[in-house]
Structures are given as C-alpha cells and as structure tokens.
Design a protein around this motif. Structure first.
Motif, mmCIF file in Angstrom:
data_model
loop_
_atom_site.group_PDB
_atom_site.id
_atom_site.type_symbol
_atom_site.label_atom_id
_atom_site.label_comp_id
_atom_site.label_asym_id
_atom_site.label_seq_id
_atom_site.Cartn_x
_atom_site.Cartn_y
_atom_site.Cartn_z
ATOM 1 N N VAL A 287 0.840 -1.200 0.000
ATOM 2 C CA VAL A 287 0.000 0.000 0.000
ATOM 3 C C VAL A 287 0.875 1.249 0.000
ATOM 4 N N THR A 288 0.632 2.136 -0.949
ATOM 5 C CA THR A 288 1.314 3.423 -1.000
ATOM 6 C C THR A 288 0.468 4.474 -0.287
ATOM 7 N N ARG A 289 1.126 5.481 0.248
ATOM 8 C CA ARG A 289 0.440 6.666 0.785
ATOM 9 C C ARG A 289 1.164 7.882 0.235
ATOM 10 N N ILE A 290 0.488 8.650 -0.615
ATOM 11 C CA ILE A 290 1.136 9.747 -1.332
ATOM 12 C C ILE A 290 0.248 10.985 -1.248
ATOM 13 N N GLU A 291 0.753 12.022 -0.577
ATOM 14 C CA GLU A 291 -0.002 13.261 -0.448
ATOM 15 C C GLU A 291 0.771 14.476 -0.943
ATOM 16 N N THR A 292 2.048 14.287 -1.288
ATOM 17 C CA THR A 292 2.870 15.383 -1.805
ATOM 18 C C THR A 292 3.740 14.858 -2.946
ATOM 19 N N LEU A 293 4.298 15.785 -3.707
ATOM 20 C CA LEU A 293 5.211 15.392 -4.781
ATOM 21 C C LEU A 293 6.427 14.661 -4.231
ATOM 22 N N ASP A 294 7.008 15.191 -3.152
ATOM 23 C CA ASP A 294 8.192 14.544 -2.588
ATOM 24 C C ASP A 294 7.863 13.131 -2.108
ATOM 25 N N ARG B 64 15.374 1.396 -10.239
ATOM 26 C CA ARG B 64 14.729 2.703 -10.300
ATOM 27 C C ARG B 64 14.530 3.095 -11.762
ATOM 28 N N PRO B 65 13.300 3.380 -12.185
ATOM 29 C CA PRO B 65 13.064 3.686 -13.606
ATOM 30 C C PRO B 65 13.622 5.046 -14.009
ATOM 31 N N ALA B 66 14.049 5.139 -15.248
ATOM 32 C CA ALA B 66 14.607 6.399 -15.749
ATOM 33 C C ALA B 66 13.567 7.506 -15.753
ATOM 34 N N TRP B 67 12.291 7.155 -15.991
ATOM 35 C CA TRP B 67 11.258 8.195 -16.036
ATOM 36 C C TRP B 67 11.087 8.859 -14.672
ATOM 37 N N LEU B 68 11.389 8.133 -13.583
ATOM 38 C CA LEU B 68 11.281 8.729 -12.259
ATOM 39 C C LEU B 68 12.358 9.788 -12.062
ATOM 40 N N GLU C 25 11.559 13.792 -11.353
ATOM 41 C CA GLU C 25 12.156 14.576 -10.262
ATOM 42 C C GLU C 25 12.886 15.788 -10.805
ATOM 43 N N ALA C 26 13.618 15.603 -11.889
ATOM 44 C CA ALA C 26 14.358 16.719 -12.472
ATOM 45 C C ALA C 26 13.414 17.805 -12.972
ATOM 46 N N ALA C 27 12.272 17.394 -13.533
ATOM 47 C CA ALA C 27 11.319 18.359 -14.084
ATOM 48 C C ALA C 27 10.714 19.243 -12.991
ATOM 49 N N TRP C 28 10.609 18.715 -11.780
ATOM 50 C CA TRP C 28 10.010 19.473 -10.677
ATOM 51 C C TRP C 28 11.067 20.110 -9.775
ATOM 52 N N ARG C 29 12.341 19.971 -10.108
ATOM 53 C CA ARG C 29 13.406 20.518 -9.275
ATOM 54 C C ARG C 29 13.653 21.971 -9.671
ATOM 55 N N ARG C 30 12.752 22.830 -9.261
ATOM 56 C CA ARG C 30 12.870 24.244 -9.591
ATOM 57 C C ARG C 30 12.178 25.037 -8.496
ATOM 58 N N PRO C 31 12.571 26.295 -8.287
ATOM 59 C CA PRO C 31 11.948 27.091 -7.222
ATOM 60 C C PRO C 31 10.495 27.411 -7.563
ATOM 61 N N ALA C 32 9.702 27.557 -6.520
ATOM 62 C CA ALA C 32 8.299 27.931 -6.733
ATOM 63 C C ALA C 32 8.224 29.340 -7.297
ATOM 64 N N THR D 298 6.274 14.100 -15.415
ATOM 65 C CA THR D 298 7.168 14.903 -16.242
ATOM 66 C C THR D 298 6.368 15.834 -17.148
ATOM 67 N N GLU D 299 5.354 15.288 -17.790
ATOM 68 C CA GLU D 299 4.490 16.118 -18.636
ATOM 69 C C GLU D 299 3.778 17.174 -17.811
ATOM 70 N N ALA D 300 3.320 16.798 -16.613
ATOM 71 C CA ALA D 300 2.574 17.724 -15.766
ATOM 72 C C ALA D 300 3.392 18.958 -15.415
ATOM 73 N N ALA D 301 4.688 18.774 -15.186
ATOM 74 C CA ALA D 301 5.542 19.909 -14.803
ATOM 75 C C ALA D 301 5.572 20.992 -15.867
ATOM 76 N N HIS D 302 5.361 20.605 -17.124
ATOM 77 C CA HIS D 302 5.413 21.566 -18.228
ATOM 78 C C HIS D 302 4.017 21.985 -18.694
ATOM 79 N N ALA D 303 3.066 21.054 -18.687
ATOM 80 C CA ALA D 303 1.742 21.324 -19.241
ATOM 81 C C ALA D 303 0.830 22.072 -18.266
#
Length: 248
Positions: free
Chosen positions: A97-104, A122-126, A130-137, A237-242
């Motif tokens: 069972v996963t529990r996921i409430e944040t990106l991190d 660990r998959p390359a897409w992961l 992570e790289a796509a979301w590694r930016r300041p708010a 990854t798509e979400a970070a840009h779209a």
C-alpha cells in the motif's frame, strides 16, 4: 514495510503484478510491462493496456485478483478500501500500500515500491520526473478553489497530492486548511471567496468548457487534465510543463 507501516512478504523475483490504482498501473506498465497481469477498469494508461480487468478501485473483483496469482498487489491508502485489502491479505496475497499526499512523497514512495515491491531498478522516467520538478516555486502566488464534483459541489481540501502540485506551481488552495480532504462546499460560497483561479479537472467529474465554468461568472476558470493534476507516475514529467500553461 509499505507506506502505511504494514510488513509485506515479497518474493525475491516478482513476475506477476496486479495494480488497483490507475497511476500505479501506468507506472508499472512503463517500467516492467511484462509483469503486469491485472488492473482496474479505470486504468486508462497506456491506451493499449491489455491485461485482465478487475473492476474498480473501490469495488475490485477479489476472486479474479486471487485467480491471477499475483506475486504482489499494488494499492493506495486513499484510492482503495481497507476491507478489500484485508480480504486480499487473508487470501494469502502480498499487498503493498502506497500513501502519497505530496510530490516529494510520490518520488520517495515510487522509488521504494519498485525496489521493494516490484523487485526492479529505479526507472529512468522517475529521474526525469524529479528533475522536471526541481525548480523554485514561482514568486507570484495566486489563490484557487479546485472543484472535483458537482451536485453536490465538492472541492480539494487538506493534505492532497493535487493541492501540493498546485502549491509547487504558485497556486494556493483556499481550502487547504479545511478539516476534510474533500469537503462539500455550497457553490455560492465558492463564488463568494473570489479566488484568482477556479481549477476544473476532467476527473473524477468531467468538467468541460460547457460544463462547469458557467457556474463561476466573473472568475477565471482553468480546465486542466485530471491525470496531470492527480496522478503520480510517468505523467509527472508532462505535468511539470503542461500544467503551468493550462493554469495561465
């Protein structure tokens, strides 16, 4: 231990996986497609997914899941009912069972799931996600309400993955402090709060140009992909840009 602290016995080699969560199904299909043998009727990605269907996330066909003889069943604390998962454990199946409430949490949980539950690397897409979301708010911050249903109106409340995704994009959910995760809020109250944005995803309710925006006269409405807003997997990854483009 899985994300909810339950000890799970997983074989050293995992050859058969059943996923009861659409986003986890997409993640497994992108990583070890040959191992995926069962998924819910709501698992729409990838589009050519050809596995045994086991009904929905809230009403899985437990007998079919057992007959598939999975080495592990993948589930989520929010998406799936505890009683269904308990029944699968009672039938002798390993349930992770996963529990996921944040990106991190998504990045950490998915990495652990593939390593511990799926027995793969660990998959390359992961890494790409992570790289796509590694930016300041963004410095500019806006407020939003995020309806997920109408008749009755329900919105995203506290401690949700969608709320954290929006926060990372500079959009603050006005109901993030609500006592409930998905509270019912009268439409009049949503309009009266005058958010900068009304974010209307196309799932679970399929908001569309002619179904939803007309209820918020004078407010800016952003129609977004529910998959990009709420799924954790290759779509990140798509979400970070779209999503920033959709939010305007």
């Amino acid at each position: 231990m899985d994300d909810i602290g339950v000890a799970v016995t997983i074989p050293d080699t995992v050859r058969r996986i059943v996923s009861l969560v659409p986003s986890l199904t997409e993640a497994v299909a992108a990583t070890v497609p040959e191992a995926l043998v069962g998924a819910t009727d709501w698992c729409s990605h990838p589009a050519d997914l050809d596995v045994t269907r086991v009904r929905g996330t809230k009403n899985p066909d437990l007998e079919t899941v057992v007959r598939l003889r999975p080495d592990v069943v993948l589930a989520n604390a929010e998406e799936n009912r505890p009683q269904d998962l308990a029944a699968l454990r009672a039938a002798g199946l390993a349930v992770w069972v996963t529990r996921i409430e944040t990106l991190d949490e998504a990045f950490a949980s998915l990495a652990r799931m593939f390593l511990r539950a799926c027995r793969t690397g660990r998959p390359a897409w992961l890494d790409a996600a992570e790289a796509a979301w590694r930016r300041p708010a963004p410095e500019r911050r806006r407020t939003a309400v995020v309806p997920i249903w109408r008749r009755p109106w329900m919105v995203v409340g506290r401690d949700t993955f969608a709320g954290d995704v929006l926060r990372r994009l500079g959009v603050d959910n006005l109901y993030a402090g609500h006592a409930e995760r998905y509270p019912r809020i009268p439409l009049a109250e949503l309009v009266e709060r005058r958010p900068d944005l009304v974010v209307l995803p196309d799932e679970p309710y399929a908001f569309a140009p002619g179904d939803g925006p007309e209820c918020f006269p004078g407010l800016r409405c952003a129609l977004v992909s529910g998959r990009l807003l709420t799924w954790y997997g290759p779509s990140l990854t798509e979400a970070a840009h779209a999503l920033p483009r959709a939010l305007g």
